[in-house]
Enzyme design. Structure first.
Site, PDB file in Angstrom:
ATOM      1  N   CYS A  46       0.832  -1.202   0.000  1.00  0.00           N
ATOM      2  CA  CYS A  46       0.000   0.000   0.000  1.00  0.00           C
ATOM      3  C   CYS A  46       0.866   1.252   0.000  1.00  0.00           C
ATOM      4  CB  CYS A  46      -0.922  -0.020   1.224  1.00  0.00           C
ATOM      5  SG  CYS A  46      -1.898   1.469   1.416  1.00  0.00           S
ATOM      6  N   CYS A  74      -0.393   4.104   2.186  1.00  0.00           N
ATOM      7  CA  CYS A  74      -0.150   3.890   3.619  1.00  0.00           C
ATOM      8  C   CYS A  74       1.315   4.133   3.984  1.00  0.00           C
ATOM      9  CB  CYS A  74      -0.468   2.458   4.028  1.00  0.00           C
ATOM     10  SG  CYS A  74      -1.997   1.795   3.388  1.00  0.00           S
ATOM     11  N   ASP A  75       2.227   3.673   3.148  1.00  0.00           N
ATOM     12  CA  ASP A  75       3.616   3.539   3.598  1.00  0.00           C
ATOM     13  C   ASP A  75       4.650   4.399   2.864  1.00  0.00           C
ATOM     14  OD1 ASP A  75       2.816   1.690   5.497  1.00  0.00           O
ATOM     15  OD2 ASP A  75       2.996   0.005   4.127  1.00  0.00           O
TER      16      ASP A  75
END
Ligand code: NAP
Length: 315
Positions: free
Chosen positions: A136, A139-140
């Site tokens: 992701c 997300c990261d």
């Protein structure tokens, strides 16, 4: 059938979509059962930090957000059971779910079984998930500010996410198993023009290695069969590997029972499937943006629509 034992709403899956459905159904005083096969949270429990969920705490993690969601659900009285559903009968007024531990009956069912990113399947991948390996970018990406990042895949997701990652990483190298991308031409053109993008053609990741975090990987040339090791820059000590080789919706149980497109469940904008009384929410449905916030939105709608269905049934 003793209608006393029939739930108004059964929700399958306790990720963000299912938990939100349970919260709304519980608050509406529906007789509700939430069934989860493993542990609460779905995909986000593998995420170390959540910055893009509105109202998230400083240093919010997937598990911390899910723990609060679970607590909130408990407050409003939905029943819970941990069981794996192995068969479903969704036609008719009373739906029947068969689990390993027992049988469950309901007037409505909300399918919130989610999806999982398809893994490469190589040694080290599982071990370093969340420690350099990610599925992701939204997300990261932040964790790789000025680091080097590799993206695995050649479809729309891989190329689009790779471009998103160029906003953070020093350099982004796309690793693709062929010499031609699958992604739409318009997306490809932008990627080829991006000065931070590099391409490693005819290559697959065979092994991911590290010491606490990722620090090298074994790459195989799919044409010659030769392998070589790619090692992290000495100053960095690590790099990111973002995997986008497709998603697998967890929809197998419903095959031939609700309408699907490419194994994703088709719903209308109010989360109705083509089967009366059966709703679906979150990553398992056909949609563009698969995030916690959209899963929660779907879950709220599905529960409200299920409530409406139950009330109309009783009129
Ligand atoms: P995808 O289109 O199925 O592409 C998967 C990519 O991963 C392919 O390039 C494939 O290689 C590669 N791959 C598959 N298995 C692999 C393996 N085991 N090892 C190495 N590489 C592997 O998946 P996606 O990119 O996630 O997209 C899914 C769907 O969403 C598609 O229909 C896509 O068009 C759509 N989507 C659209 C947009 C947009 O329109 N903006 C954005 C994202 C996704 P090969 O090419 O060799 O098969």
């Amino acid at each position: 059938m003793d209608m006393q034992n029939v739930y108004d709403i059964i929700i399958i899956g306790a990720g963000p979509a299912g938990l939100t459905s349970a919260l709304y159904a519980g608050r509406a005083r529906m007789k509700t059962l939430l069934i989860e096969k493993e542990k609460d949270g779905g995909q986000i429990v593998i995420t170390n930090e959540i910055e893009n969920y509105p109202g998230a705490e400083e240093e919010e993690s997937g598990p911390s957000l899910i723990a609060r969601m679970t607590k909130q659900v408990e407050k409003f009285g939905a029943d819970r059971v941990f069981d794996t559903i192995v068969d479903v009968e969704l036609e008719g007024k009373v739906k029947h779910l068969k689990g390993n531990k027992g049988d469950y009956y309901a007037k409505t069912v909300i399918i919130a079984t989610g999806a999982s990113p398809r893994p490469i399947g190589c040694p080290g991948e599982k071990e370093f998930t969340g420690k350099g390996v990610s599925y992701c970018a939204t997300c990261d990406a932040n964790f790789f500010e000025d680091f080097e990042v590799f993206v695995v895949g050649g479809g729309d997701s891989a190329v689009e996410e790779a471009m998103y990652l160029t906003k953070f990483a020093r350099k982004v190298t796309l690793i693709h198993r062929r010499a031609e991308l699958r992604a739409a031409k318009s997306i490809q053109e932008k990627a080829f023009k991006n000065p931070k993008m590099d391409f490693m053609w005819n290559s697959t990741v065979e092994e991911i290695r590290g010491d606490g975090v990722v620090n090298s990987m074994i790459i195989k040339d799919t044409v010659t069969g030769e392998t070589r090791e790619v090692v992290a820059d000495e100053d960095d000590g690590t790099f990111g590997i973002f995997v986008f080789i497709g998603f697998d919706p967890k929809s197998q149980l419903f095959e031939g029972k609700v309408e699907m497109k490419n194994r994703y469940i088709v719903t209308d904008q109010n989360m109705h499937t083509n089967v009366p009384g059966v709703f679906a929410a979150g990553d398992v449905i056909v949609k563009n943006l698969r995030q916690v916030v959209t899963a929660c939105g779907d879950g709220a709608i599905a529960a409200t629509e299920a409530q409406r269905y139950v009330e109309e049934m009783e009129d």
